[in-house]
Design a protein around this motif. Structure first.
Motif, PDB file in Angstrom:
ATOM      1  N   PRO A   3       0.824  -1.221   0.000  1.00 53.43           N
ATOM      2  CA  PRO A   3       0.000   0.000   0.000  1.00 53.43           C
ATOM      3  C   PRO A   3       0.853   1.263   0.000  1.00 53.43           C
ATOM      4  N   ALA A   4       0.360   2.282  -0.728  1.00 47.27           N
ATOM      5  CA  ALA A   4       1.093   3.564  -0.792  1.00 47.27           C
ATOM      6  C   ALA A   4       1.197   4.145   0.615  1.00 47.27           C
ATOM      7  N   PRO A   5       2.334   4.808   0.919  1.00 49.24           N
ATOM      8  CA  PRO A   5       2.456   5.375   2.262  1.00 49.24           C
ATOM      9  C   PRO A   5       1.360   6.419   2.498  1.00 49.24           C
ATOM     10  N   LYS A   6       0.864   6.445   3.699  1.00 51.92           N
ATOM     11  CA  LYS A   6      -0.214   7.383   4.043  1.00 51.92           C
ATOM     12  C   LYS A   6       0.308   8.815   3.901  1.00 51.92           C
ATOM     13  N   PRO A   7      -0.450   9.694   3.240  1.00 48.51           N
ATOM     14  CA  PRO A   7       0.030  11.080   3.108  1.00 48.51           C
ATOM     15  C   PRO A   7       0.289  11.700   4.481  1.00 48.51           C
ATOM     16  N   ARG A   8       1.362  12.460   4.550  1.00 45.62           N
ATOM     17  CA  ARG A   8       1.735  13.095   5.820  1.00 45.62           C
ATOM     18  C   ARG A   8       1.468  14.602   5.763  1.00 45.62           C
ATOM     19  N   THR A   9       1.446  15.199   6.910  1.00 47.75           N
ATOM     20  CA  THR A   9       1.307  16.658   6.992  1.00 47.75           C
ATOM     21  C   THR A   9       2.610  17.230   7.555  1.00 47.75           C
ATOM     22  N   HIS A  10       3.142  18.210   6.857  1.00 49.99           N
ATOM     23  CA  HIS A  10       4.400  18.846   7.281  1.00 49.99           C
ATOM     24  C   HIS A  10       4.105  20.277   7.708  1.00 49.99           C
ATOM     25  N   SER A  11       4.676  20.678   8.791  1.00 44.98           N
ATOM     26  CA  SER A  11       4.435  22.041   9.281  1.00 44.98           C
ATOM     27  C   SER A  11       5.652  22.924   9.012  1.00 44.98           C
ATOM     28  N   VAL A  12       5.400  24.090   8.422  1.00 44.33           N
ATOM     29  CA  VAL A  12       6.461  25.097   8.227  1.00 44.33           C
ATOM     30  C   VAL A  12       6.069  26.337   9.025  1.00 44.33           C
ATOM     31  N   GLU A  13       6.889  26.722   9.953  1.00 42.43           N
ATOM     32  CA  GLU A  13       6.613  27.911  10.761  1.00 42.43           C
ATOM     33  C   GLU A  13       7.119  29.150  10.024  1.00 42.43           C
ATOM     34  N   ILE A  14       6.345  30.212  10.063  1.00 39.03           N
ATOM     35  CA  ILE A  14       6.836  31.500   9.550  1.00 39.03           C
ATOM     36  C   ILE A  14       7.060  32.359  10.777  1.00 39.03           C
ATOM     37  N   ARG A  15       8.319  32.644  11.035  1.00 42.13           N
ATOM     38  CA  ARG A  15       8.678  33.333  12.278  1.00 42.13           C
ATOM     39  C   ARG A  15       9.862  34.253  12.013  1.00 42.13           C
ATOM     40  N   GLY A  16       9.772  35.481  12.485  1.00 46.01           N
ATOM     41  CA  GLY A  16      10.894  36.411  12.290  1.00 46.01           C
ATOM     42  C   GLY A  16      11.196  36.639  10.820  1.00 46.01           C
ATOM     43  N   MET A  17      10.148  36.665   9.987  1.00 47.02           N
ATOM     44  CA  MET A  17      10.256  36.921   8.548  1.00 47.02           C
ATOM     45  C   MET A  17      11.081  35.849   7.833  1.00 47.02           C
ATOM     46  N   ALA A  18      10.905  34.585   8.251  1.00 48.14           N
ATOM     47  CA  ALA A  18      11.616  33.474   7.589  1.00 48.14           C
ATOM     48  C   ALA A  18      10.767  32.211   7.669  1.00 48.14           C
ATOM     49  N   PHE A  19      10.937  31.338   6.665  1.00 51.41           N
ATOM     50  CA  PHE A  19      10.273  30.030   6.667  1.00 51.41           C
ATOM     51  C   PHE A  19      11.177  29.046   7.401  1.00 51.41           C
ATOM     52  N   GLU A  20      10.603  28.329   8.364  1.00 52.45           N
ATOM     53  CA  GLU A  20      11.391  27.348   9.116  1.00 52.45           C
ATOM     54  C   GLU A  20      10.669  25.997   9.136  1.00 52.45           C
ATOM     55  N   PRO A  21      11.189  24.924   8.525  1.00 56.42           N
ATOM     56  CA  PRO A  21      12.457  24.934   7.802  1.00 56.42           C
ATOM     57  C   PRO A  21      12.307  25.613   6.438  1.00 56.42           C
ATOM     58  N   ALA A  22      13.409  26.143   5.963  1.00 50.71           N
ATOM     59  CA  ALA A  22      13.390  26.811   4.655  1.00 50.71           C
ATOM     60  C   ALA A  22      13.347  25.778   3.532  1.00 50.71           C
TER      61      ALA A  22
END
Lengths: 106, 184
Positions: A19-38
């Protein structure tokens, strides 16, 4: 006969693709005018969720061939994108073009 | 990079530097209500000039920069107003705010007769100088002089946005090319 049927059925099951791997959710924080992780590595079907921790609004807007845009994300709110195509997806904040991020989609 | 020579750059830098020096000499401390007033004034000035720029420019990058200034400085002012209300603080007018207002009036007068590329260059020169001056004011005057922890936190949170505006302004300005020299 029953045993033979069970063996056959078991064999058929084994031939099915994993079976195909279950789709995951990734979180990107926008903090101090930057994407983390970039830079984030995801798989087609995964969802990327941007969380804005800054006072000012931001967007995650594709700057490559595939066009997508989260629209404005205000403080404390989220925007999302589901990865649809393999490759590298560069993006910027359309309000602050000096902010860059990148998705590696596998 | 050469030193800024545009009259607007020099005027803005001088106005704020002089005020900072005067403040340091006469009164090394701004009260928290005065800091709040400086913050709100600094944001409002940039919103007003951006609104004017939107009516004057036809350059896409300049228009977009002005739109971001309106959006961001409005968001910061909303937070500042909410914090002032929460703390029961009434922002109080002071010499730094007045200096900013005078600088804004002069900038507007300088920009008023300009059109096209001349306007775009002068507006972006002003925005580079202004954000540099505001950044200096945040670092050297506003954060050090603030007593209230939440107000200090707000100023600290705003700093990266101002620094990003400065980089954005420099980027747009550099795309506009050098200001042609007039005969001397």
């Amino acid at each position: 006969m029953i045993a033979w049927l069970l063996v056959m059925l078991g064999g058929l099951g084994a031939q099915q693709a994993a079976p195909a791997p279950k789709p995951r959710t990734h979180s990107v924080e926008i903090r101090g005018m930057a994407f983390e992780p970039a830079v984030d590595t995801v798989v087609v079907g995964d969802t990327i969720v941007w969380v804005n921790r800054d006072i000012v609004p931001h967007t995650a807007t594709a700057s490559g061939h595939t066009k997508w845009d989260t629209g404005q994300i205000r403080q404390g709110q989220t925007g999302r994108y589901v990865a649809t195509q393999r490759g590298e997806a560069r993006y910027v904040c359309s309000l602050h073009p000096t902010m860059h991020g990148r998705l590696v989609i596998r | 990079m050469s030193r800024p020579t545009h009259p607007l750059l020099v005027a803005v830098s001088l106005a704020i530097a002089t005020t900072l020096q005067a403040q340091n000499a006469a009164s090394p401390d701004l009260s928290d209500p005065e800091v709040a007033h400086v913050a709100v004034t600094a944001n409002s000035i940039d919103i007003d000039l951006a609104k004017f720029a939107q009516t004057r420019t036809t350059n896409g990058a300049v228009k977009q920069f002005a739109a971001t200034m309106i959006t961001d400085h409005s968001a910061v002012n909303e937070q500042a107003a909410a914090l002032a209300k929460k703390l029961g603080v009434t922002p109080t007018d002071n010499a730094v705010s007045q200096s900013l207002e005078i600088g804004a009036k002069q900038a507007r007068q300088t920009l008023e007769p300009l059109h096209g590329k001349a306007f775009d260059r002068a507006y972006m020169d002003r925005e580079v100088a202004y954000h540099q001056a505001v950044l200096d004011a945040i670092d050297k005057l506003l954060i050090p002089t603030t007593d209230n922890a939440e107000l200090k936190q707000l100023l600290t949170a705003v700093r990266p946005a101002v620094a990003t505006h400065l980089e954005h302004a420099k980027q747009v300005r550099s795309e506009l090319g050098a200001t042609p020299r007039t005969g001397q």
